[in-house]
Design a protein around this motif. Structure first.
Motif, PDB file in Angstrom:
ATOM      1  N   PHE A 282       0.834  -1.199   0.000  1.00 44.71           N
ATOM      2  CA  PHE A 282       0.000   0.000   0.000  1.00 44.71           C
ATOM      3  C   PHE A 282       0.872   1.254   0.000  1.00 44.71           C
ATOM      4  O   PHE A 282       0.616   2.212  -0.740  1.00 44.71           O
ATOM      5  N   SER A 283       1.936   1.230   0.783  1.00 41.70           N
ATOM      6  CA  SER A 283       2.869   2.362   0.839  1.00 41.70           C
ATOM      7  C   SER A 283       3.567   2.573  -0.509  1.00 41.70           C
ATOM      8  O   SER A 283       3.723   3.711  -0.969  1.00 41.70           O
ATOM      9  N   ILE A 284       3.979   1.479  -1.132  1.00 41.75           N
ATOM     10  CA  ILE A 284       4.621   1.566  -2.453  1.00 41.75           C
ATOM     11  C   ILE A 284       3.665   2.207  -3.452  1.00 41.75           C
ATOM     12  O   ILE A 284       4.053   3.073  -4.240  1.00 41.75           O
ATOM     13  N   TRP A 285       2.402   1.770  -3.417  1.00 42.16           N
ATOM     14  CA  TRP A 285       1.412   2.284  -4.352  1.00 42.16           C
ATOM     15  C   TRP A 285       1.114   3.755  -4.099  1.00 42.16           C
ATOM     16  O   TRP A 285       1.104   4.564  -5.026  1.00 42.16           O
ATOM     17  N   ASN A 286       0.863   4.120  -2.870  1.00 41.25           N
ATOM     18  CA  ASN A 286       0.503   5.508  -2.544  1.00 41.25           C
ATOM     19  C   ASN A 286       1.632   6.494  -2.829  1.00 41.25           C
ATOM     20  O   ASN A 286       1.390   7.611  -3.276  1.00 41.25           O
TER      21      ASN A 286
END
Length: 170
Positions: free
Chosen positions: A35-39
């Motif tokens: 999720f962090s990578i995506w955001n």
């Protein structure tokens, strides 16, 4: 991003579980990581040669941070548990290398010689050219065509493995 998630989610959960010893918590850590990578759009800056190590180190660090917030002695990592994870990784590594070498063996003879010289033996283009009595530009051409054929024949995980295991060794 979907391919990255599909290829690495399960191995990263297993890796996180070696530290946390809690599958649910390991899944949470890996999901938060993706999720962090995506955001943050971090995936735009990934390089194939360092992708796997970046993912594994990042997940390990997140696990260690999570462990710092809990009872350290309760979640102490058993080294045998970590060794088992590395054995599993090494078995996967061996299977990928074996499949890539099988595909290299299917290349035409001169292309195979050039690929083996550059990637497997780690020779410089000039050294390969001298060994086979061809020009450096021919080595580059044969190498480029061979890599293109390997990319077409290997699935994304195997081609990434080829890049990781052969192209980054020096």
């Amino acid at each position: 991003m979907e391919l990255l998630f599909d290829a690495y989610y399960k191995p990263l959960v297993v890796w996180a579980d070696t530290f946390l010893r809690d599958v649910n918590m390991a899944e949470d850590v890996v999901q938060d990581f993706f999720f962090s990578i995506w955001n943050n759009k971090v995936y735009l800056n990934f390089f194939p040669s360092t992708l796997a190590s970046l993912l594994y180190v990042s997940v390990r660090n997140r696990c260690l941070n999570r462990m710092d917030k809990q009872d350290v002695f309760h979640h102490a990592v058993d080294l045998d548990h970590v060794d088992l994870a590395f054995e599993e990784y090494n078995e996967n590594h061996d299977a990928i290398v074996s499949k890539v070498l099988d595909e290299i063996a299917l290349l035409p003879e001169r292309s195979r010689d050039v690929v083996n010289g550059v990637f497997v033996e780690g020779l410089k283009y000039r050294e390969v050219a001298e060994r086979y009595g061809i020009s450096v530009s021919t080595v580059k051409t044969l190498l480029g065509l061979s890599v293109k054929k390997l990319r077409e024949r290997l699935n994304e995980e195997l081609f990434a493995g080829f890049l990781l295991f052969f192209c980054t060794r020096k």
